[in-house]
Design a protein around this motif. Structure first.
Motif, short mmCIF file in Angstrom:
data_model
loop_
_atom_site.label_atom_id
_atom_site.label_comp_id
_atom_site.label_asym_id
_atom_site.label_seq_id
_atom_site.Cartn_x
_atom_site.Cartn_y
_atom_site.Cartn_z
N LYS A 62 0.85 -1.19 0.00
CA LYS A 62 0.00 0.00 0.00
C LYS A 62 0.88 1.23 0.00
CE LYS A 62 -4.27 -1.74 2.07
NZ LYS A 62 -5.32 -1.50 3.07
N ASP A 63 0.48 2.23 -0.79
CA ASP A 63 1.27 3.46 -0.84
C ASP A 63 0.76 4.45 0.21
OD1 ASP A 63 -1.02 4.74 -1.82
OD2 ASP A 63 -0.40 4.59 -3.90
N PRO A 64 1.44 5.56 0.40
CA PRO A 64 1.03 6.53 1.43
C PRO A 64 -0.36 7.10 1.23
CG PRO A 64 3.30 6.94 0.73
CD PRO A 64 2.74 5.92 -0.20
N TRP A 65 -0.90 7.00 0.02
CA TRP A 65 -2.24 7.53 -0.26
C TRP A 65 -3.34 6.49 -0.07
CZ3 TRP A 65 2.13 8.51 -3.11
CH2 TRP A 65 2.59 9.83 -3.08
N GLY A 66 -2.96 5.28 0.36
CA GLY A 66 -3.94 4.26 0.66
C GLY A 66 -4.28 3.35 -0.51
N PHE A 67 -3.61 3.49 -1.65
CA PHE A 67 -3.87 2.63 -2.80
C PHE A 67 -3.15 1.29 -2.62
CE2 PHE A 67 -4.74 6.79 -4.66
CZ PHE A 67 -5.93 6.54 -5.33
N THR A 68 -3.86 0.21 -2.95
CA THR A 68 -3.28 -1.13 -2.89
C THR A 68 -2.75 -1.53 -4.26
OG1 THR A 68 -4.79 -1.81 -1.13
CG2 THR A 68 -3.76 -3.56 -2.41
N SER A 69 -1.55 -2.07 -4.29
CA SER A 69 -0.96 -2.57 -5.53
C SER A 69 -0.58 -4.04 -5.35
CB SER A 69 0.28 -1.76 -5.92
OG SER A 69 -0.05 -0.41 -6.19
N VAL A 70 -0.68 -4.81 -6.44
CA VAL A 70 -0.35 -6.23 -6.40
C VAL A 70 0.59 -6.57 -7.54
CG1 VAL A 70 -2.48 -6.94 -5.24
CG2 VAL A 70 -2.44 -6.79 -7.74
N ASN A 71 1.32 -7.65 -7.36
CA ASN A 71 2.32 -8.07 -8.34
C ASN A 71 2.03 -9.50 -8.79
OD1 ASN A 71 4.68 -8.82 -9.72
ND2 ASN A 71 5.97 -7.53 -8.44
N PHE A 72 1.58 -9.66 -10.03
CA PHE A 72 1.19 -10.98 -10.52
C PHE A 72 2.38 -11.83 -10.98
CE2 PHE A 72 -3.08 -9.25 -10.48
CZ PHE A 72 -3.82 -10.36 -10.12
N SER A 73 3.59 -11.32 -10.79
CA SER A 73 4.75 -12.19 -10.99
C SER A 73 5.10 -12.93 -9.70
CB SER A 73 5.95 -11.36 -11.46
OG SER A 73 6.37 -10.46 -10.46
N ARG A 74 4.36 -12.62 -8.61
CA ARG A 74 4.55 -13.29 -7.32
C ARG A 74 3.25 -13.99 -6.94
NH1 ARG A 74 10.08 -12.92 -6.71
NH2 ARG A 74 10.78 -10.76 -6.99
N LEU A 75 3.18 -15.28 -7.23
CA LEU A 75 1.92 -16.02 -7.07
C LEU A 75 2.04 -17.09 -5.99
CD1 LEU A 75 0.95 -16.55 -10.83
CD2 LEU A 75 0.18 -14.73 -9.29
N ILE A 76 0.89 -17.48 -5.45
CA ILE A 76 0.80 -18.61 -4.53
C ILE A 76 -0.37 -19.51 -4.98
CG2 ILE A 76 1.81 -17.50 -2.51
CD1 ILE A 76 -1.04 -16.88 -1.54
N HIS A 77 -0.41 -20.72 -4.43
CA HIS A 77 -1.50 -21.67 -4.71
C HIS A 77 -1.75 -21.82 -6.21
CE1 HIS A 77 -2.44 -22.06 -0.49
NE2 HIS A 77 -2.60 -20.75 -0.36
N MET A 78 -0.69 -22.14 -6.94
CA MET A 78 -0.80 -22.22 -8.39
C MET A 78 -1.47 -23.50 -8.87
SD MET A 78 2.78 -20.40 -9.51
CE MET A 78 3.75 -21.23 -8.25
N GLY A 79 -1.71 -24.45 -7.95
CA GLY A 79 -2.47 -25.64 -8.31
C GLY A 79 -1.65 -26.82 -8.77
N ASP A 80 -0.32 -26.67 -8.81
CA ASP A 80 0.51 -27.78 -9.29
C ASP A 80 0.96 -28.72 -8.17
OD1 ASP A 80 2.04 -25.82 -8.15
OD2 ASP A 80 3.63 -25.86 -9.64
N ARG A 81 0.52 -28.43 -6.94
CA ARG A 81 0.79 -29.33 -5.81
C ARG A 81 -0.52 -29.58 -5.07
NH1 ARG A 81 5.93 -26.94 -2.64
NH2 ARG A 81 5.56 -28.86 -1.44
N GLU A 82 -0.65 -30.78 -4.51
CA GLU A 82 -1.92 -31.17 -3.92
C GLU A 82 -2.35 -30.27 -2.78
OE1 GLU A 82 -3.20 -35.14 -1.68
OE2 GLU A 82 -3.00 -35.45 -3.85
#
Length: 312
Positions: free
Chosen positions: A196-216
């Motif tokens: 989150k930046d100082p103005w309260g906006f949330t940013s996300v990075n889709f090069s950093r993923l979790i739960h991609m589904g390739d493990r049980e």
């Protein structure tokens, strides 16, 4: 004819064509496990299984982390054995018996689904379109470790941001059906995927993923009823980051049976007409794109009609 299930009443509406496919072993396990862990009627059995694990440890103190790991791994197999135990089977509801079997091997797939006042589309469905309806957001109570020093499990409400990859419908042998969204999820558990930046906006990075589904043990699915919509705006300064914009639900109107689309009503943007007349002194009072011959023909026709009326 089976009775309508009270565990998973129908929610939402399909607004696309469907196709049938066979679930892989991993898909079936991941999807069914998510359904079990998010069904209130199953919660007492999860707690019973935890007690079973503690008793089985034979006096050895078993940590909450170990218990959670065992629940994630083994509950899916213990649950049907418990439900179908001859000693208690007659007291179990039909819904729980169908649920314990897991879904049929075949499921349905869609590319668009209306739920919670939003029309969701998969990323592949909106390829080439100017609109974006694949952004998914939810807040979920998640078990996590407080720190490396303190390995005790804590329950925390975490925000999850993702993009919708697939919409599937599990069929529990005709008793009930459950619609799930499969998403690629940003790693919001640490700063590398969410900030989150100082103005309260949330940013996300889709090069950093979790739960991609390739493990049980991965958890790529959510129930469609849990989803809210967001859209992502590219950060022009930080190229790997996208700014999150939350959306309000629209009013959806069912146009009757036989229609695959639902009419979506949203307010028109307010127009500031003053912006068109701020330079009114420079506005031409005639159209310079008209053909002079057409104007002359219209004038002559008008005069001709006036003369004919006077002669009468």
């Amino acid at each position: 004819m089976p009775q309508l299930s009270t565990i998973f009443p129908p929610i939402g509406r399909v607004v696309s064509a469907s196709s049938t496919f066979e679930l892989s072993t991993m898909q079936r396990t991941q999807a069914h496990q998510y359904v079990l862990f998010n069904c209130p009627e199953v919660t007492p059995f999860i707690e019973e299984f935890k007690g079973h694990l503690r008793r089985r440890s034979r006096g050895r103190r078993i940590s909450n982390t170990e218990i959670e790991m065992s629940v994630n791994k083994d509950f899916i197999n213990w649950f049907p054995q418990r439900i179908n135990n001859p000693d208690i089977s007659s007291t179990m509801s039909d819904d729980l018996k169908y649920l314990s079997q897991g879904p049929t091997p075949h499921a349905r797939r869609f590319s668009a689904f209306n739920v919670n006042g939003f029309k969701f589309r998969t990323e592949s469905r909106e390829h080439g379109l100017k609109t974006q309806n694949s952004g998914v957001y939810l807040t979920s109570s998640t078990s996590c470790v407080a720190s490396r020093a303190d390995q005790n499990i804590r329950e925390a409400d975490l925000a999850y941001y993702g993009k919708l990859e697939d919409i599937i419908e599990l069929n529990y042998y005709g008793r009930f059906k459950v619609t799930l969204f499969k998403c690629k999820w940003v790693d919001t558990t640490r700063d590398r995927g969410l900030r989150k930046d100082p103005w309260g906006f949330t940013s996300v990075n889709f090069s950093r993923l979790i739960h991609m589904g390739d493990r049980e043990e991965h958890d790529p699915y959510i129930e469609a009823s849990q989803a809210e919509m967001v859209y992502y705006v590219n950060d022009e300064v930080n190229k790997d980051w996208k700014i999150v914009i939350h959306l309000k639900p629209r009013d959806l109107y069912d146009m009757g049976e036989g229609h695959n689309e639902v009419c979506e009503m949203e307010p028109c943007p307010q127009q500031d007409l003053n912006q068109f007349f701020s330079e009114s002194e420079h506005l031409p009072l005639f159209r310079d794109d008209e053909d002079d011959e057409l104007l002359n023909e219209d004038t002559n026709d008008h005069e001709l009609h006036e003369n004919e009326s006077m002669s009468e």
